[in-house]
Design an enzyme around this catalytic site. Structure first.
Site, short mmCIF file in Angstrom:
data_model
loop_
_atom_site.label_atom_id
_atom_site.label_comp_id
_atom_site.label_asym_id
_atom_site.label_seq_id
_atom_site.Cartn_x
_atom_site.Cartn_y
_atom_site.Cartn_z
N HIS A 147 46.97 -34.00 37.38
CA HIS A 147 47.19 -34.88 36.47
C HIS A 147 46.39 -36.31 36.84
O HIS A 147 46.85 -36.34 37.72
CB HIS A 147 48.90 -35.07 36.10
CG HIS A 147 49.40 -36.02 37.41
ND1 HIS A 147 49.78 -34.72 38.09
CD2 HIS A 147 49.72 -36.78 38.02
CE1 HIS A 147 50.47 -35.19 38.74
NE2 HIS A 147 50.63 -36.72 38.72
N ASP A 183 50.72 -33.79 42.83
CA ASP A 183 51.39 -34.54 43.75
C ASP A 183 51.84 -33.86 44.83
O ASP A 183 52.51 -34.11 46.48
CB ASP A 183 53.24 -34.92 43.29
CG ASP A 183 52.83 -35.78 41.50
OD1 ASP A 183 51.99 -36.21 42.04
OD2 ASP A 183 53.58 -35.73 41.16
N ARG A 192 50.81 -52.13 32.53
CA ARG A 192 51.96 -50.87 31.90
C ARG A 192 53.00 -51.08 33.41
O ARG A 192 52.67 -50.83 34.41
CB ARG A 192 50.63 -49.97 32.58
CG ARG A 192 51.20 -48.38 31.57
CD ARG A 192 50.16 -47.80 32.35
NE ARG A 192 50.43 -46.14 32.48
CZ ARG A 192 51.08 -45.01 33.44
NH1 ARG A 192 52.07 -45.93 34.72
NH2 ARG A 192 51.66 -43.96 33.68
N HIS A 205 45.15 -35.71 40.48
CA HIS A 205 45.13 -35.27 41.58
C HIS A 205 46.79 -34.47 41.65
O HIS A 205 47.24 -33.82 40.26
CB HIS A 205 46.48 -36.61 42.57
CG HIS A 205 47.41 -37.22 42.09
ND1 HIS A 205 47.16 -38.17 41.05
CD2 HIS A 205 48.38 -37.57 41.98
CE1 HIS A 205 48.02 -38.59 40.30
NE2 HIS A 205 49.44 -38.27 41.29
#
Length: 735
Positions: free
Chosen positions: A653, A583, A663, A581
């Protein structure tokens, strides 16, 4: 019926006369006995609602504005239904006009036209008042096309404290006006208001956008290589596009039209000239439906070749799903638009070879609805180009596929030049590289001791990308990890959805403000919540200096996020932890375009991820080209590693799947617009100030990112409030 060349002009004029008789007669008011039960003119209702709005009569304003919307919808339905009920009357007689048995002067066919017009007049007159059947002004058309009634409704419902309906009106207006910053701000407020549920944020005009919903769904199935589902959605999309195009054409035919003299056309004198002018306008309206259906709400230009593009997607999906016979039929349909297209002809040969000896499938003909669509469009174009050549009529062809032989010889040179110019423009758009116009320039100084540049633009194969190491110590990472373990909540920022991006992982989040409130309740360590806040300032200073921002840089949102792999649910996994996508715009990989419109956060300028750990498998950040497929760089997380990049279309990204472990990272976004600064941070600072615990902060206007004396960041709040600007909090999204 074959026509001699010298009779063609007469035939065209006769065609115009037939059509215009229908128009004149159908516009005649009906003899309804009472207007009380009939549909009132929706333009009058709208203007009355607006007057009530400015008179602050909120109850009356809501009633009239809502009634104007429903009346317009009802009027369109009545027209369509009456058209369907009346169109078959005498069809057989009318078809004889264009047959060898018929005669050009078979004027008895006008009897059918008259009957159809009478049928329409009577049918519409039973449901619509005399005045309601008159054409509305261009101003009213504009008001409703831009959804301005919902702009008024949003305020009136808010004044009446009907917040759910106010949010719905705000969302509906914003879909068609994505650059309206005030409405974006209002929607953010509604999302935080008690009693407003997610169901409120639905587009009330969705009925006219079904084809776009299907279009986007089909693309998503393609992206995940689910070809069977993609075929189904593309078929639905084609059918819905054809249906909406037909509905638009019906409205052109049935709606009352202004006469030529009402349009300021003084040169139109005779009856045949008037008939031609009015009928050409009708044909032009029908042709323009292609553009109307291909225009997304909120966009300025329609998608070129909308229907052919769908057919191209469909035949490829059918081939990959194993439906070769269906792919042949769809490709033959596509060739009706572009019969000499080399790629399509090569694909057709490939499909024949795949079918082998199946001659029956090879002989599959194009879909009949596409045959009718193309044939009808070409007939209309011939008449319109005739009008351009002989009657000084102005017409803009909405299609790129129009064959040259449809255009009169005298117009072809101009037509070719325009088409070549458009083709060149499209080619330039396809070949044009995405340029970062963010105003940032990587390579500035790094002023924090112990921080080093690990990867720059060259190493990351992109523009305005950087990786720093040493931004946090191991001890600081452990403290924030502990904070996340005790305070992060499942689904935070995604309306409670524990797995917002993939069912194979759970998602937890924590904001600065919630951490401060938990610290006040002694549920977390006060110093850890302050560290979470301070890390945002630390990252802001680094990026502000490195990217040499020419203006102030404000934190737009801060979100501590953790993704955890679900044990026993990872075998054969092919999805991503977070799909590719951009931002601050909506990435459209198939066209390599990125649309700056909702639900993208168009105010974001810089993005950053500050990693806290590396004891998991997967979870790498990766950058791609605009196709969302070609990976250009990868970044492996580790404690204290910071990735920063401009938020625009040069930096698509995603995050690879987390298949083992948990994570955690601190996601941050920055904006150059003070209006979009994160007010939650300032609210947290106020809470500390109220407890007598100040925090060292940075000057939000400081262009060099230097530390200044401690100050109250809320010092500007009274000025903001005096202008009536509410708080804006970025939606909880993450990288």
């Amino acid at each position: 019926m074959a026509l001699h060349p010298d009779h063609f002009t007469v035939y065209v004029a006769f065609h115009f006369a037939v059509v215009v008789l229908l128009k004149f007669t159908s516009a005649t008011p009906g003899d309804g006995s009472s207007g009380l039960s009939l549909l009132q003119p929706y333009d009058f209702l709208y203007y009355s609602g607006v007057r009530a709005y400015f008179g602050q009569d909120w109850v009356k304003a809501v009633e009239l504005l809502e009634k104007s919307i429903t009346t317009k919808e009802s009027l369109f339905r009545v027209r369509s239904q009456c058209h369907d009920d009346c169109v078959d009357a005498g069809r057989e007689a009318f078809t004889k006009l264009d047959s060898e048995e018929g005669s050009l002067w078979d004027l008895w066919v006008l009897d059918w036209v008259q009957k159809k017009a009478e049928c329409l007049r009577f049918c519409i007159g039973r449901s619509v008042t005399h005045v309601g059947q008159l054409p509305v002004s261009t101003d009213i058309d504009y008001e409703f096309s831009t959804r301005n009634p919902y702009n008024f409704l949003q305020v009136t419902y808010y004044k009446l404290e009907k917040l759910q309906k106010a949010a719905s009106a705000a969302h509906t207006y914003f879909v068609a006006n994505p650059s309206h910053l005030e409405m974006r701000n209002n929607i953010e407020k509604y999302r935080r208001m008690k009693g407003v549920t997610e169901e409120a944020f639905q587009d009330r005009e969705l009925e006219t956008e079904k084809h776009w919903v299907l279009y986007d769904a089909a693309l998503q199935y393609e992206a995940s290589s689910d070809w069977v589902q993609a075929v189904g959605k593309w078929k639905e999309c084609v059918n819905e596009t054809l249906r909406q195009t037909e509905e638009c054409r019906v409205q052109c035919e049935v709606a009352s039209q202004q006469l030529p003299e009402d349009r300021g056309v003084d040169s139109v004198k005779g009856v045949f000239e008037k008939a031609a002018a009015l009928s050409l306008s009708l044909l032009s309206c029908r042709q323009s439906c292609v553009t109307q259906v291909a225009l997304r709400p909120g966009r300025l230009s329609a998608q070129e070749d909308f229907l052919p593009t769908q057919l191209e997607h469909l035949h490829i999906a059918q081939f990959k799903a194993g439906d070769i016979s269906g792919a042949v039929q769809t490709l033959r349909s596509l060739l009706l638009f572009y019969p000499s297209d080399k790629d399509s002809l090569d694909n057709l040969q490939l499909y024949y070879e795949t079918l082998g000896g199946d001659t029956e499938s090879q002989a599959t003909q194009p879909a009949q609805e596409i045959v009718r669509y193309v044939s009808r469009s070409l007939q209309e174009k011939k008449l319109l180009y005739f009008g351009m050549e002989n009657l000084d009529f102005s017409f803009t062809d909405p299609d790129l596929w129009t064959p040259e032989d449809v255009v009169p010889e005298s117009l072809r040179e101009t037509w070719r030049a325009e088409k070549e110019k458009m083709t060149e423009k499209m080619k330039e758009g396809e070949q044009q590289e995405v340029v970062d116009d963010s105003g940032f320039f990587a390579g500035g100084p790094v002023r924090q001791v112990g921080v080093t540049i690990t990867m720059d633009d060259e190493a990351l194969n992109g523009t305005n990308r950087v990786v720093f190491d040493g931004v946090m110590t191991d001890k600081e990472c452990d403290r924030i990890l502990h904070l996340a373990a005790v305070a992060a909540s499942a689904g935070d920022g995604y309306r409670g959805r524990r797995s917002p991006h993939t069912p194979h992982e759970t998602f937890e989040g924590l904001t600065v403000l919630r951490a401060v409130k938990l610290a006040q309740d002694s549920l977390v360590n006060q110093s850890d919540s302050k560290l979470l806040h301070e890390l945002g300032e630390r990252v802001r200073d680094l990026l502000h200096s490195y990217f040499r921002s020419p203006s102030g840089l404000f934190i737009s949102f801060t979100h501590l996020v953790c993704r955890s792999a679900i044990a026993g649910d990872q075998e054969g996994r092919l999805d991503l932890s977070h799909p590719v996508h951009v931002d601050n715009c909506l990435l459209e990989p198939e066209t390599k375009q990125c649309w700056r419109e909702p639900p993208a956060f168009i105010h974001r300028d810089l993005s950053a991820i500050l990693y806290l750990n590396d004891n998991f498998v997967g979870g790498e950040l990766f950058f791609t080209n605009s196709d969302a497929k070609t990976v250009t760089a990868r970044v492996k997380p580790s404690c204290g590693r910071l990735v920063g990049f401009s938020s625009g279309p040069v930096n698509p990204h995603g995050v690879t799947a987390v298949t083992t472990g948990r994570r955690c990272a601190l996601a941050l976004w920055f904006t150059k617009e003070k209006f979009y600064r994160d007010m939650e941070r300032e609210e947290a600072e106020d809470l500390w100030a109220a407890d007598g615990q100040g925090v060292v902060k940075k000057d939000k206007e400081e262009t060099e990112g230097r530390a200044t004396a401690t100050q109250n960041a809320r010092s500007q709040a009274p000025k903001e409030k005096s202008r009536g600007r509410g708080r804006v909090i970025g939606r909880k999204d993450e990288l």
